[in-house]
Design an enzyme around this catalytic site. Structure first.
Site, PDB file in Angstrom:
ATOM      1  N   ASN A 195       0.857  -1.178   0.000  1.00  0.00           N
ATOM      2  CA  ASN A 195       0.000   0.000   0.000  1.00  0.00           C
ATOM      3  C   ASN A 195       0.897   1.234   0.000  1.00  0.00           C
ATOM      4  O   ASN A 195       2.125   1.137   0.093  1.00  0.00           O
ATOM      5  CB  ASN A 195      -0.980  -0.016   1.170  1.00  0.00           C
ATOM      6  N   LEU A 196       0.297   2.406  -0.126  1.00  0.00           N
ATOM      7  CA  LEU A 196       1.091   3.623  -0.280  1.00  0.00           C
ATOM      8  C   LEU A 196       1.995   3.872   0.927  1.00  0.00           C
ATOM      9  O   LEU A 196       3.159   4.256   0.768  1.00  0.00           O
ATOM     10  CB  LEU A 196       0.159   4.820  -0.503  1.00  0.00           C
ATOM     11  N   SER A 197       1.474   3.629   2.129  1.00  0.00           N
ATOM     12  CA  SER A 197       2.284   3.849   3.329  1.00  0.00           C
ATOM     13  C   SER A 197       3.488   2.920   3.356  1.00  0.00           C
ATOM     14  O   SER A 197       4.610   3.335   3.686  1.00  0.00           O
ATOM     15  CB  SER A 197       1.433   3.645   4.586  1.00  0.00           C
ATOM     16  N   GLU A 198       3.275   1.645   3.007  1.00  0.00           N
ATOM     17  CA  GLU A 198       4.374   0.680   2.990  1.00  0.00           C
ATOM     18  C   GLU A 198       5.403   1.058   1.919  1.00  0.00           C
ATOM     19  O   GLU A 198       6.613   0.953   2.129  1.00  0.00           O
ATOM     20  CB  GLU A 198       3.825  -0.721   2.732  1.00  0.00           C
ATOM     21  N   ASP A 264      -6.370  -7.644   1.878  1.00  0.00           N
ATOM     22  CA  ASP A 264      -6.492  -9.088   1.648  1.00  0.00           C
ATOM     23  C   ASP A 264      -7.386  -9.369   0.442  1.00  0.00           C
ATOM     24  O   ASP A 264      -7.117 -10.285  -0.341  1.00  0.00           O
ATOM     25  CB  ASP A 264      -7.073  -9.772   2.887  1.00  0.00           C
TER      26      ASP A 264
END
Length: 475
Positions: A195-198, A264
């Site tokens: 995701n963007l944060s990761e 998921d």
């Protein structure tokens, strides 16, 4: 992009990763404990759900694909519940049983839809636990079409290269849902889905689209990834591949109620679609649609195959209207899977009049979905003579499809609709006119499989033949 939902039933996906059990205790709180300044919850109900990698496998099974999961569980009651829930949903379990670690469990205490407390049960895995998982998982890889690595940072995927290399050597694509800032351990994966944060935790903050794409392509090349799919919440998804333009899809959700488990869902649909033969951009588009469905409801929720197929059809205008026999069969199967009652009627419908409109509205009230099957032009000529139909089949279908009561319109070239009835098996066959139920064509066939037959009167004493005769006389 013209999407076609693939045959998920032909796909097999193996999920390796951190499986866990999500437990929820629900109750009311009306007082503060005399022992400490905390609310007292009187537990009135509880719920257990597979979480982590187990939830990914559950989502894959819900689509209709063959799902299996390889993970570590404890030798405890929570592990029995987790495995039981998965097997009940048709997920094949390849569990290594840890001798000293419990099944990873997250217990949430909830009152009035507010989470008051979360208690985690987990311990580090021992080398022998990881070895047992590796032995079991590697043996299961050749039996799948796509491998998913679902990393929740709990230790099961501390060394994912053994699985990536085993899958790639067998020609099996690897989809990775990463965790942490060490993306190097996923080197060589077919698709990485942060995701963007990761993603920004690894490459730094991306102040605009061009920086995101540039850093994403650099990361993809450095890690020798087939593709990088960045999920960006309300900003949609961005897919980066070698020698192809970046592909961006906007988010599909109109309202977001809960993002729990949406990641998921994305990984599950992406992997299942790839396993069923979809191209990567098509699989991404379906995952994007599924994510929109998932975040529009409360809590973790698996998206079923029929539900996803309906959403895809709606995007292309196939949710209602004129359909081929094949499209209609899929639509009926999906509606029936949702518990909807299917009503079927047929006729020439050459000139639509008030009687038809009222009759079709009454027929629709008998169920949730109304199919109108109309005689093709050659069939009408055999029944009514060479001067009919007045309107060709395309125009008749278009007018019927525009009526509010009508869900689906299909044509048939035979003299009777018995072929369609045998294929679709509607719950109710409806005919208008002065027939007795036993005189309705197809009645015996419908009753044989447990369906019902009803006769409704045309309103206003109208008939197409009478209208045609009146026009001819007046001219």
């Amino acid at each position: 992009m013209e999407l076609v939902t693939p045959a998920f039933q032909n796909a097999a996906v193996l999920v390796i990763g951190d499986a866990m059990l999500d437990r929820y205790w629900h109750g009311k709180t009306a007082r503060i404990s005399p022992e400490a300044p905390v609310p007292v919850v009187k537990v009135a109900g509880n719920e257990d759900r597979p979480g982590g990698a187990a939830n990914v496998a559950l989502n894959i099974a819900a689509l209709g694909a063959a799902a299996s999961v390889a993970a570590i569980r404890g030798q405890d009651e929570a592990g029995d519940v987790l495995q039981g829930r998965l097997e009940a949903a048709g997920v094949a379990c390849h569990f290594a049983r840890a001798a000293s670690a419990p099944t990873i469990t997250k217990l949430r205490v909830i009152s009035q839809q507010q989470q008051l407390l979360r208690v985690d049960f987990e311990e580090s895995y021992q080398p022998e636990d990881l070895q047992a998982l590796g032995d079991s998982a590697v043996q299961a890889i050749p039996g799948c079409d796509v491998l998913v690595l679902s990393d929740y940072g709990k230790g099961a995927l501390d060394d994912p290269q053994q699985y990536i290399q085993a899958a790639l050597e067998a020609g099996i694509p690897v989809v990775v849902d990463p965790k942490g800032q060490d993306f190097g351990k996923y080197r060589g994966a077919t698709v990485l889905t942060p995701n963007l944060s990761e993603f920004e935790a690894v490459v730094g903050h991306c102040q605009d689209e061009s920086v995101l794409i540039s850093r994403g392509q650099t990361l993809r090349e450095t890690l020798e990834l087939g593709a990088l799919l960045i999920t960006r919440g309300e900003q949609g998804m961005t897919l980066l591949q070698q020698n192809r333009q970046p592909l961006h899809l906007p988010a599909q959700a109109r309202e977001v109620f809960d993002v729990t488990g949406a990641g998921d869902t994305v990984v599950a649909v992406l992997a299942a679609a790839l396993a069923a033969g979809s191209a990567l951009d098509e699989a991404m588009a379906m995952a994007n649609i599924a994510a929109g469905l998932a975040v529009a409801r409360q809590g973790t929720a698996s998206i079923s195959g029929p539900e996803l197929r309906r959403a895809v059809q709606s995007m292309h205008g196939l949710g209602r209207g004129v359909m081929s026999e094949e499209q209609l069969l899929s639509a009926v199967e999906d509606a029936r899977a949702s518990g909807e009652t299917i009503v079927f009627t047929n006729g020439c419908f050459d000139i639509i009049h008030a009687g038809h409109v009222g009759y079709l509205a009454e027929a629709k009230r008998l169920g949730q979905r109304l199919i109108v099957a109309i005689n093709a032009d050659e069939s009408v000529r055999r029944l009514k003579g060479n001067s009919r139909p007045i309107n060709p089949v395309e125009r008749r279908m278009a007018v019927l499809a525009g009526l509010e009561a009508v869900d689906w319109v299909v044509s048939f070239s035979e003299d009777t609709p018995e072929h369609l009835l045998s294929m679709l098996k509607p719950d109710i066959l409806v005919k208008g006119g002065d027939y007795a139920p036993d005189q309705v064509v197809g009645a015996e066939l419908v009753r044989a499989y447990g369906g019902d037959v009803k006769v409704l009167a045309f309103l206003d004493n109208c008939s197409t033949s009478a209208i045609v005769d009146k026009v001819r006389k007046s001219s």
